[in-house]
Design a protein around this motif. Structure first.
Motif, PDB file in Angstrom:
ATOM      1  N   LEU A 449      -4.754  -6.537   5.332  1.00  0.00           N
ATOM      2  CA  LEU A 449      -4.182  -5.587   4.264  1.00  0.00           C
ATOM      3  C   LEU A 449      -5.133  -6.135   3.309  1.00  0.00           C
ATOM      4  O   LEU A 449      -5.509  -7.194   3.168  1.00  0.00           O
ATOM      5  CB  LEU A 449      -2.677  -6.299   3.919  1.00  0.00           C
ATOM      6  CG  LEU A 449      -1.583  -5.733   4.450  1.00  0.00           C
ATOM      7  CD1 LEU A 449      -0.464  -6.771   4.235  1.00  0.00           C
ATOM      8  CD2 LEU A 449      -1.373  -4.641   3.810  1.00  0.00           C
ATOM      9  N   GLY A 450      -5.768  -5.024   2.473  1.00  0.00           N
ATOM     10  CA  GLY A 450      -6.871  -5.160   1.688  1.00  0.00           C
ATOM     11  C   GLY A 450      -6.365  -4.604   0.417  1.00  0.00           C
ATOM     12  O   GLY A 450      -5.500  -3.902   0.035  1.00  0.00           O
ATOM     13  N   SER A 451      -7.173  -5.378  -0.589  1.00  0.00           N
ATOM     14  CA  SER A 451      -7.007  -4.996  -1.857  1.00  0.00           C
ATOM     15  C   SER A 451      -8.409  -5.347  -2.746  1.00  0.00           C
ATOM     16  O   SER A 451      -8.783  -6.780  -2.386  1.00  0.00           O
ATOM     17  CB  SER A 451      -5.848  -5.695  -2.613  1.00  0.00           C
ATOM     18  OG  SER A 451      -5.644  -5.477  -3.955  1.00  0.00           O
ATOM     19  N   GLY A 452      -8.929  -4.787  -3.298  1.00  0.00           N
ATOM     20  CA  GLY A 452      -9.998  -5.005  -4.103  1.00  0.00           C
ATOM     21  C   GLY A 452     -11.291  -5.770  -3.334  1.00  0.00           C
ATOM     22  O   GLY A 452     -12.045  -6.478  -3.654  1.00  0.00           O
ATOM     23  N   GLY A 453     -11.442  -4.963  -2.358  1.00  0.00           N
ATOM     24  CA  GLY A 453     -12.550  -5.335  -1.385  1.00  0.00           C
ATOM     25  C   GLY A 453     -12.329  -6.450  -0.671  1.00  0.00           C
ATOM     26  O   GLY A 453     -13.394  -7.019   0.218  1.00  0.00           O
TER      27      GLY A 453
END
Ligand SMILES: [Zn+2]
Length: 471
Positions: A449-453
């Motif tokens: 899961l990704g967020s902000g790189g």
């Protein structure tokens, strides 16, 4: 100040009298894993009465989404929102016929060797964690080695050797390739088991044999090792090490009738805690000093005490002493999960209870499950203490490899076409996604899961890995 040699680096069989056969090889299942994937049930009776309405429930009718399932809630001291979603891997240091760890300095027998005491402590830790609803993977559950224990010169007739780390070598080693050959494959197997169980933490329990100039030193202290060379190492792993160290020191102090020290933490790349070695450099010339596949979660190696001071050895051989150490490690883990803000578990929704099982053969023992054909149902669970941000993206990528699984995220992770609800701590949801096309050869998918790189894997929550082919 004499430098204590960590017991992980000691070898029992190299000096002959340190090891002796224990009789027959006891074949055991070495893992026990509580139900993880089924722990996020929808049974209303298990839901916390104080649970607030999920902010994401309104989107549950969208295609590709399941209903956000509330955190079951519990009075678990380790992770109250959803203890069954947490997995701790416990590594009782050493084990098997060949590797006693540090033998009893008083030569009273195997019952007082390091490998026996670490297993006793590990079982007590397991019992404490399971009583709080936590999933536990025992790296070994008996007096076993995972990757081979066959050495007739010392009357060890365990399972045949395997080349687990892929260096082309296996076995006990010889003059040209000394004993570390065995150790590398054994420790790699232990890491592989923790990694493919997607453990939230791996704790390796050891008892030290302080020495200087080849002489044992009769002093007692605790010391914990970790690496600061992973993206999560400086913060998450160091914090876990700090909390485990403090827990053990505090719990042993009231029982000790002798002076004992607190050596604190040391960042040192012992094989079990080290990141994988990518390439040899002048600074890091030894390709055998680090694993092929390092721990994908915070890993700490706790030298909980010293075997060389007879009073400490007696304490660590007693139920009271072993229980104190287990309680101290437990305290550290509970504090760690109680303050870990950003974390998540990604698992196959249809797999039910799962645990990595060893495969037959002479190579790596643990392999990821095969990716199903067609749409993939994944269960996402927030295992942190903070709500996920909105706009988190499920990301995935493939890498063609003959390794059992990936040591690093592949390049080119792409977002999957699904919206991820901003789950509160302990909440989970099942989503349905289509993975990108696998490579022509055998490939492994990495899903996080990704967020902000960044992804959760960058914070020490292991990615879900799936193989394109059966192993
Ligand atoms: Zn040890």
């Amino acid at each position: 100040m004499p430098k204590a040699g960590p017991c992980q680096m000691s070898t029992s069989a190299a000096s002959g009298d340190d090891a002796s056969p224990l009789g027959r090889w006891q074949r055991r299942i070495v893992v026990s894993l509580m139900l993880v994937l089924t722990a996020c049930g929808t049974d209303a009776a298990r839901s916390s009465p104080t649970l607030r309405p999920s902010p994401s429930a309104s989107i549950s009718e969208e295609p590709g989404f399941g209903t956000v399932e509330p955190a079951p809630g519990s009075d678990s001291e380790v992770y109250g929102p959803n203890p069954g979603a947490i997995v701790v891997a416990i590594d009782p240091g050493h084990g098997g016929c060949l590797d006693w760890g540090v033998p009893d300095p008083s030569e009273r027998g195997v019952e007082l060797a390091e490998k026996t005491l670490t297993l006793e402590i590990a079982h007590r830790l397991r019992d404490r964690l399971e009583a709080e609803g936590i999933g536990v993977v025992m790296i070994r559950d008996g007096d076993d080695a995972l990757a081979g224990d066959d050495y007739p010169p010392l009357d060890c007739q365990g399972p045949p050797w395997r080349d687990v780390n892929g260096d082309g070598l296996s076995g006990f080693g010889d003059d040209a390739l000394p004993e570390a050959t065995r150790t590398r494959d054994e420790l790699q197997a232990r890491l592989d088991l923790a990694n493919l169980a997607q453990a939230d933490a791996l704790v390796s329990i050891h008892i030290n044999s302080p020495s200087a100039g080849g002489q044992r030193i009769e002093i007692a202290f605790s010391e914990t090792f970790y690496t600061d060379e992973t993206s999560w190492g400086v913060e998450a792993t160091a914090r876990l090490a700090e909390l485990v160290q403090a827990g053990v020191v505090d719990r042993l102090a009231p029982l000790a009738t002798y002076e004992r020290g607190d050596r604190g933490l040391t960042a040192h790349n012992f094989y079990l805690v080290a990141p994988p070695l990518i390439e040899e450099t002048d600074e890091r010339p030894n390709r055998w000093a680090q694993p092929t596949r390092g721990g994908l979660m915070p890993v700490v190696l706790a030298e909980v005490g010293s075997i060389t001071l007879r009073a400490e050895h007696d304490l660590l051989s007693s139920p009271q002493g072993q229980d104190a150490v287990a309680a101290g490690v437990f305290d550290g883990l509970a504090a760690f999960f109680g303050e870990r803000e950003l974390a998540g578990r990604i698992g196959l929704a249809d797999a039910g209870p799962s645990q990595p099982m060893p495969v037959a053969g002479d190579g790596p023992m643990y392999w990821p499950p095969v990716a199903p054909v067609g749409p993939l149902k994944l269960r996402l669970t927030n295992t942190g203490t903070a709500a996920w941000a909105s706009g988190m993206e499920l990301v995935a990528g493939w890498e063609e490899t003959d390794q059992p699984y990936l040591a690093f995220a592949p390049g080119g992770l792409v977002p999957l076409d699904v919206e991820v609800p901003a789950l509160a701590p302990g909440e989970s949801v099942v989503v349905e996604v289509i993975l990108p096309s696998p490579p022509a050869g055998r490939g492994v998918a990495w899903i996080s899961l990704g967020s902000g790189g960044e992804t959760l894997a960058d914070h020490g929550s292991p990615a879900l890995q799936l193989s394109s082919e059966a192993s």
